[in-house]
Write a protein that holds these residues in place. Structure first.
Motif: not given
Length: 427
Positions: A320-333, A395-403, A406-412
């Protein structure tokens, strides 16, 4: 008598294990001279629920990591019942296949020809890696003709057919496969003599031996330390850093050395140092081992699925954070997601549970105070697990992410957690 036969063993019905005992039943498979050829293993732990996708492959992993195969089966061949899902699971990536036979069930009675054919690439891949496959007598049905070349063993259940049919079944198997035949559930001398006369060389059943319960005391490392190891490996820490962590947790290092020196791993020399173990295993396999250790270990009172859920959360947070935060922050996520159930796993308040590890402040803020840059992602991750559509949408709207996103990321994340495919896990 081998080491396994010298261990304390009891009938499978007897006794119960505690949280620090691995309870695994084994039943001997013998040859025509009644010498032990191998053992079929069954999970008999108190907290073992109905089959999950990787339950039987996980049993083999637990046997290696916690109890040690030498204690369970000596130098004999191991037969493990598998689901079709577990044949593609990450657990088998760590197992040396030389002495492992995977017992493969037939598909549902209404399975299509296409579904049967789709299994062939999986079987071929396992065979190329050195695993042997065993099937029951369903393999001899016309629908499963394509599976016949895959069989190293065919197990004929003596309770499912009359002795008058035995000759036809055995001759068909002998003429259409190169598989060794195992007569299982043999309960009488007449059954044994009949199958022996037909050229069958392997036998299993109450007439030879009932399943026995082998209880091996385990040493399970703290889950917080396992997660710390996962984090070190994910950021490709040096061998020295990883070695330092192993030195701080005797149970973790003990399990690693026992695992890498087990016969299932297949090394010809004994590994005695942590540094050597890390170098031999490599970061990819070390990560897989640690993640599997996390999903199969638990604190008293913690449901067995908690570790798996934590790993799913970590991967989902990372995606979820991959497209929105730096790589190091994704590790923290990833760490936020994996640690988000630490209070449940350790049976402590979150703040107390986090005292044992040093974490970035923004990770602590998300876990303890539900604040900071990771808090919205953690809220969305939790919403994915609930049936509350309103919370999910908010929660999805707060991050401006479509259903769809999010669903695709969850399946992955779910798929990744199932097979722990390290090649696809790099951020």
């Amino acid at each position: 008598m081998d080491q396994a036969e010298e261990m304390q063993a009891k009938p499978a019905e007897a006794g119960k294990d505690d949280g620090n005992v691995a309870s695994i039943a084994r039943q001997a498979i013998v040859d025509e001279k009644r010498d032990v050829f191998g053992y079929e293993l069954f999970d008999r732990s108190v907290d073992h629920n109905a089959h999950t996708a990787a339950s039987d492959a996980a049993l083999l992993f637990n046997a290696l990591s916690y109890a040690g195969t030498e204690a369970l089966v000596g130098k004999k061949t191991v037969f493990i019942n598998c689901t079709h899902e577990s044949l593609s699971g990450g657990h088998l990536e760590l197992i040396h296949p030389d002495r492992v036979v995977l017992e493969v069930p037939a598909l549902a009675p209404d399975a299509s020809d296409e579904a049967i054919a789709e299994c062939i690439p999986v079987f071929n891949a396992l065979r190329q890696r050195g695993f042997r496959l065993a099937f029951d007598q369903n393999l001899l049905r016309r629908a499963y003709a394509a599976w016949l070349p895959m069989a190293s063993f065919i197990k004929l259940d003596m309770l499912t057919f009359e002795l008058s049919r035995a000759e036809a079944l055995v001759k068909f198997a002998q003429s259409h496969t190169r598989a060794q035949i195992v007569a299982e559930k043999v309960e009488t001398a007449e059954q044994f003599e009949c199958m022996l006369a037909l050229g069958v060389k392997l036998f299993q059943g109450f007439w030879f031996a009932k399943p026995q319960l082998v209880q091996a005391r385990t040493m399970r490392p703290m889950q917080a330390t396992i997660i710390q190891l996962i984090n070190l490996v994910r950021r490709q820490a040096s061998t020295e850093e990883i070695e330092e962590l192993l030195k701080k947790d005797p149970t973790l290092s003990f399990n690693l050395l026992r695992f890498i020196n087990s016969s299932g791993f297949g090394l010809s020399c004994e590994i005695t140092s942590f540094r050597h173990a890390v170098m031999i295993l490599g970061l990819k396999k070390l990560f897989r081992w640690a993640a599997l250790l996390l999903t199969t270990s638990r604190a008293d009172g913690s449901p067995p699925a908690v570790g798996q859920t934590a790993v799913i959360r970590g991967r989902l947070m990372e995606l979820l954070t991959a497209e929105m935060l730096p790589a190091e922050e994704c590790d923290h996520a990833f760490v936020v997601g994996v640690f988000s159930l630490l209070d449940v796993m350790l049976g402590q308040p979150m703040e107390k549970a986090l005292e044992s590890v040093a974490l970035p402040q923004n990770v602590v803020d998300a876990l303890v105070h539900n604040s900071g840059p990771f808090a919205p992602f953690l809220e969305l991750t939790r919403a994915c697990e609930s049936a509350d559509d309103a919370s999910f949408a908010r929660a999805a709207n707060a991050l401006q992410l479509s259903n769809h996103q999010v669903n695709w990321a969850h399946l992955q994340a779910l798929a990744w957690a199932d097979d722990l495919n390290t090649e696809n896990s790099a951020a």
